[in-house]
Motif scaffolding. Structure first.
Motif, mmCIF file in Angstrom:
data_model
loop_
_atom_site.group_PDB
_atom_site.id
_atom_site.type_symbol
_atom_site.label_atom_id
_atom_site.label_comp_id
_atom_site.label_asym_id
_atom_site.label_seq_id
_atom_site.Cartn_x
_atom_site.Cartn_y
_atom_site.Cartn_z
ATOM 1 N N PHE A 138 11.566 5.054 -8.218
ATOM 2 C CA PHE A 138 12.251 4.829 -7.203
ATOM 3 C C PHE A 138 13.523 5.742 -6.691
ATOM 4 O O PHE A 138 13.496 6.163 -5.748
ATOM 5 N N VAL A 139 14.311 5.685 -7.491
ATOM 6 C CA VAL A 139 15.586 6.461 -7.365
ATOM 7 C C VAL A 139 15.263 7.957 -7.179
ATOM 8 O O VAL A 139 15.891 8.749 -6.424
ATOM 9 N N ALA A 140 14.480 8.506 -7.839
ATOM 10 C CA ALA A 140 13.912 9.891 -7.674
ATOM 11 C C ALA A 140 13.419 10.052 -6.315
ATOM 12 O O ALA A 140 13.498 11.215 -5.815
ATOM 13 N N LEU A 141 12.607 9.207 -5.924
ATOM 14 C CA LEU A 141 11.644 9.307 -4.768
ATOM 15 C C LEU A 141 12.625 9.270 -3.603
ATOM 16 O O LEU A 141 12.670 9.993 -2.551
ATOM 17 N N MET A 193 19.807 -3.602 2.438
ATOM 18 C CA MET A 193 18.698 -4.424 2.596
ATOM 19 C C MET A 193 17.198 -4.019 2.711
ATOM 20 O O MET A 193 16.333 -4.129 1.957
ATOM 21 N N ALA A 194 17.329 -2.837 3.359
ATOM 22 C CA ALA A 194 16.163 -1.753 3.419
ATOM 23 C C ALA A 194 15.880 -1.086 2.108
ATOM 24 O O ALA A 194 14.610 -1.047 1.791
ATOM 25 N N THR A 195 16.847 -0.759 1.439
ATOM 26 C CA THR A 195 16.498 -0.341 0.091
ATOM 27 C C THR A 195 15.972 -1.109 -0.905
ATOM 28 O O THR A 195 14.907 -0.758 -1.591
ATOM 29 N N LYS A 196 16.333 -2.280 -0.824
ATOM 30 C CA LYS A 196 15.623 -3.377 -1.550
ATOM 31 C C LYS A 196 14.217 -3.539 -1.335
ATOM 32 O O LYS A 196 13.483 -3.848 -2.234
ATOM 33 N N LEU A 197 14.110 -3.801 -0.045
ATOM 34 C CA LEU A 197 12.606 -4.096 0.365
ATOM 35 C C LEU A 197 11.545 -3.008 0.018
ATOM 36 O O LEU A 197 10.498 -3.115 -0.411
ATOM 37 N N ASN A 209 9.902 -7.323 -2.345
ATOM 38 C CA ASN A 209 9.691 -5.850 -2.279
ATOM 39 C C ASN A 209 7.998 -5.339 -2.306
ATOM 40 O O ASN A 209 7.647 -6.321 -2.822
ATOM 41 N N PHE A 210 7.927 -4.208 -1.930
ATOM 42 C CA PHE A 210 6.583 -3.886 -1.648
ATOM 43 C C PHE A 210 5.925 -3.662 -3.137
ATOM 44 O O PHE A 210 4.420 -4.299 -3.271
ATOM 45 N N SER A 211 6.395 -3.293 -4.043
ATOM 46 C CA SER A 211 6.079 -3.294 -5.319
ATOM 47 C C SER A 211 5.422 -4.662 -5.989
ATOM 48 O O SER A 211 4.483 -4.578 -6.684
ATOM 49 N N SER A 212 6.090 -5.742 -5.411
ATOM 50 C CA SER A 212 5.882 -7.176 -6.025
ATOM 51 C C SER A 212 4.485 -7.609 -5.442
ATOM 52 O O SER A 212 3.871 -8.246 -6.168
ATOM 53 N N ILE A 213 4.058 -6.962 -4.356
ATOM 54 C CA ILE A 213 2.616 -7.328 -3.856
ATOM 55 C C ILE A 213 1.633 -6.577 -4.909
ATOM 56 O O ILE A 213 0.750 -7.545 -5.453
ATOM 57 N N GLY A 214 1.947 -5.625 -5.462
ATOM 58 C CA GLY A 214 1.217 -5.118 -6.717
ATOM 59 C C GLY A 214 0.832 -5.847 -7.775
ATOM 60 O O GLY A 214 0.026 -6.153 -8.284
ATOM 61 N N ILE A 215 2.215 -6.463 -8.160
ATOM 62 C CA ILE A 215 2.473 -7.064 -9.480
ATOM 63 C C ILE A 215 1.743 -8.590 -9.235
ATOM 64 O O ILE A 215 1.039 -8.825 -10.352
ATOM 65 N N LEU A 270 2.901 -12.220 2.852
ATOM 66 C CA LEU A 270 3.561 -12.598 1.624
ATOM 67 C C LEU A 270 4.865 -12.085 1.404
ATOM 68 O O LEU A 270 5.754 -12.670 1.422
ATOM 69 N N LEU A 271 4.871 -10.629 1.592
ATOM 70 C CA LEU A 271 6.127 -10.096 1.557
ATOM 71 C C LEU A 271 6.950 -10.394 2.819
ATOM 72 O O LEU A 271 8.484 -10.622 2.610
ATOM 73 N N TYR A 272 6.342 -10.542 4.106
ATOM 74 C CA TYR A 272 7.061 -10.941 5.168
ATOM 75 C C TYR A 272 7.845 -12.261 4.949
ATOM 76 O O TYR A 272 9.183 -12.661 5.339
ATOM 77 N N GLY A 273 6.969 -13.353 4.273
ATOM 78 C CA GLY A 273 7.546 -14.725 4.237
ATOM 79 C C GLY A 273 8.886 -14.696 3.196
ATOM 80 O O GLY A 273 9.724 -15.419 3.387
#
Length: 393
Positions: A258-261, A306-310, A345-351, A374-377
């Motif tokens: 993520f940091v590299a991207l 906040m956006a970076t965390k999401l 965050n978005f990666s948690s959806i996959g997890i 789910l992420l929205y909530g």
């Protein structure tokens, strides 16, 4: 002024939750009010009283000692790798997760944790207007993490209706596992970590109650906890040591990626548009930052964090916050800090999808379908926690 802003934030957050609801059942107002009052009480106690200071100091001291014990093992294996005065993130922040994981395993083996989780869950179910399973799951998520928690309810998983499954997943994404609390406390003030942990527990129930209201019949209100095979003490130690190391490796790998991207995207945006990608996101999220009580002068920088965390994860955002915290007000740092303490965050959806799918493919597919919701909530839960904290700072 801050009280009017707080009232506006609460109304907007619940309105955003209601807009996302496609469930026509009546929202239970009494549990919402009760939990909101409890959030305010706990936030006040933890942030503004001597008793709260004593509790937080005690918890922080315990984790300081645990991290120092973890350092003994880490230095034995990795001592001499770092330059004098240097502190590699993986070694100092992530590897202590292994030791905390071991302690959780021991508490699980001697049957202390299951008792605490079960009965605390039952108490919560009297307050939140939901079932015992939802309450158990929320407490268990705060101990085991967002993926491991579903193993403990594996027997019930095939029979859990989709509306209850959404609540279980929201709780899992809104909380954080005990094994990484120490890592968080090395990056942000422990009082904000503990405050967020408590407030998110109630916030998950509140947002789920609005987005996804339902009744649980007495026949449905049961908990069947999956018991694993009987293991010896040393088998448990080995398993939890490896589990903790896997978590550290996974978090480290995600940080590298993520940091590299983000660095690459920032440079592309700066070359093309003359502004970094994160700064663009900062302007987009600035209104949300202002709504939860962050001063106008700091809202773009706060929106960026906040956006970076999401988009990435909480560790990346916490490291970015540390870089600019001296230029922000203490109020801003406190509000952002509690917002960051969750897995939203978005990666948690996959997890979460992968964890559920590994146990039951049909239910995993259903989680994938409501993944964005789910992420929205879970993000609304973080905003609610930030708003509650803002009124106390």
């Amino acid at each position: 002024m801050k009280y009017l802003l707080f009232l506006a934030a609460i109304i907007i957050i619940f309105l955003l939750a209601y807009i996302a609801s496609n469930n026509k059942k009546k929202i239970k107002v009494k549990p919402l009010v009760t939990m909101l009052v409890l959030q305010l009480i706990f936030a006040f106690l933890l942030l503004n009283t001597e008793a709260g200071f004593v509790i937080i100091t005690a918890v922080a001291t315990v984790f300081d000692h645990l991290l120092s014990y973890a350092a003994e093992g880490i230095n034995f294996v990795f001592g001499g790798m770092a330059n004098e005065g240097a502190g590699p993130f993986f070694i100092n922040v992530l590897l202590p997760i292994v030791f905390i994981s071991v302690l959780i395993g021991i508490a699980q083996h001697i049957r202390i944790l299951p008792i605490i989780i079960r009965y605390f869950g039952i108490i919560l179910s009297k307050v939140n207007g939901l079932g015992k399973l939802e309450s158990y799951n929320a407490v268990a998520s705060a101990v085991f993490g967002q993926s491991e928690v579903f193993i403990s309810v594996k027997k019930q998983l095939p029979y859990i209706p989709d509306h209850r499954l959404y609540t279980l997943c929201t709780s899992a994404m809104s909380t954080v596992s005990a094994s990484i609390l120490g890592a968080y406390m090395t990056l942000i003030d422990p009082k904000y970590v503990i405050t967020a942990l408590v407030l998110n527990l109630f916030g998950g129930f509140m947002i789920a109650n609005v987005i996804n209201p339902y009744e649980v019949s007495p026949e449905e209100d049961i908990i069947e906890i999956q018991e694993g095979e009987k293991q010896t003490f040393f088998e448990v130690l080995g398993e939890y040591i490896m589990d903790g190391f896997k978590v550290a490796i996974i978090v480290g790998a995600m940080l590298i990626g993520f940091v590299a991207l983000i660095s690459m995207i920032n440079h592309i945006f700066e070359a093309v548009f003359g502004i970094s990608f994160q700064m663009v996101l900062g302007y987009i999220f600035a209104p949300l930052a202002f709504i939860v009580g962050i001063p106008a002068v700091d809202m773009v920088e706060a929106g960026t964090i906040m956006a970076t965390k999401l988009l990435s994860n909480e560790f990346v955002a916490m490291m970015d916050l540390a870089k600019i915290s001296d230029s922000l007000s203490s109020r801003t740092v406190g509000i952002i800090s509690v917002f960051l303490v969750s897995f939203a965050n978005f990666s948690s959806i996959g997890i979460i999808t992968g964890a559920v799918k590994g146990l039951n493919e049909a239910k995993g597919n259903q989680v994938a379908k409501f993944g964005l919701k789910l992420l929205y909530g879970a993000t609304l839960v973080s905003l609610l926690t930030a708003a509650i904290t803002s009124i106390m700072l």
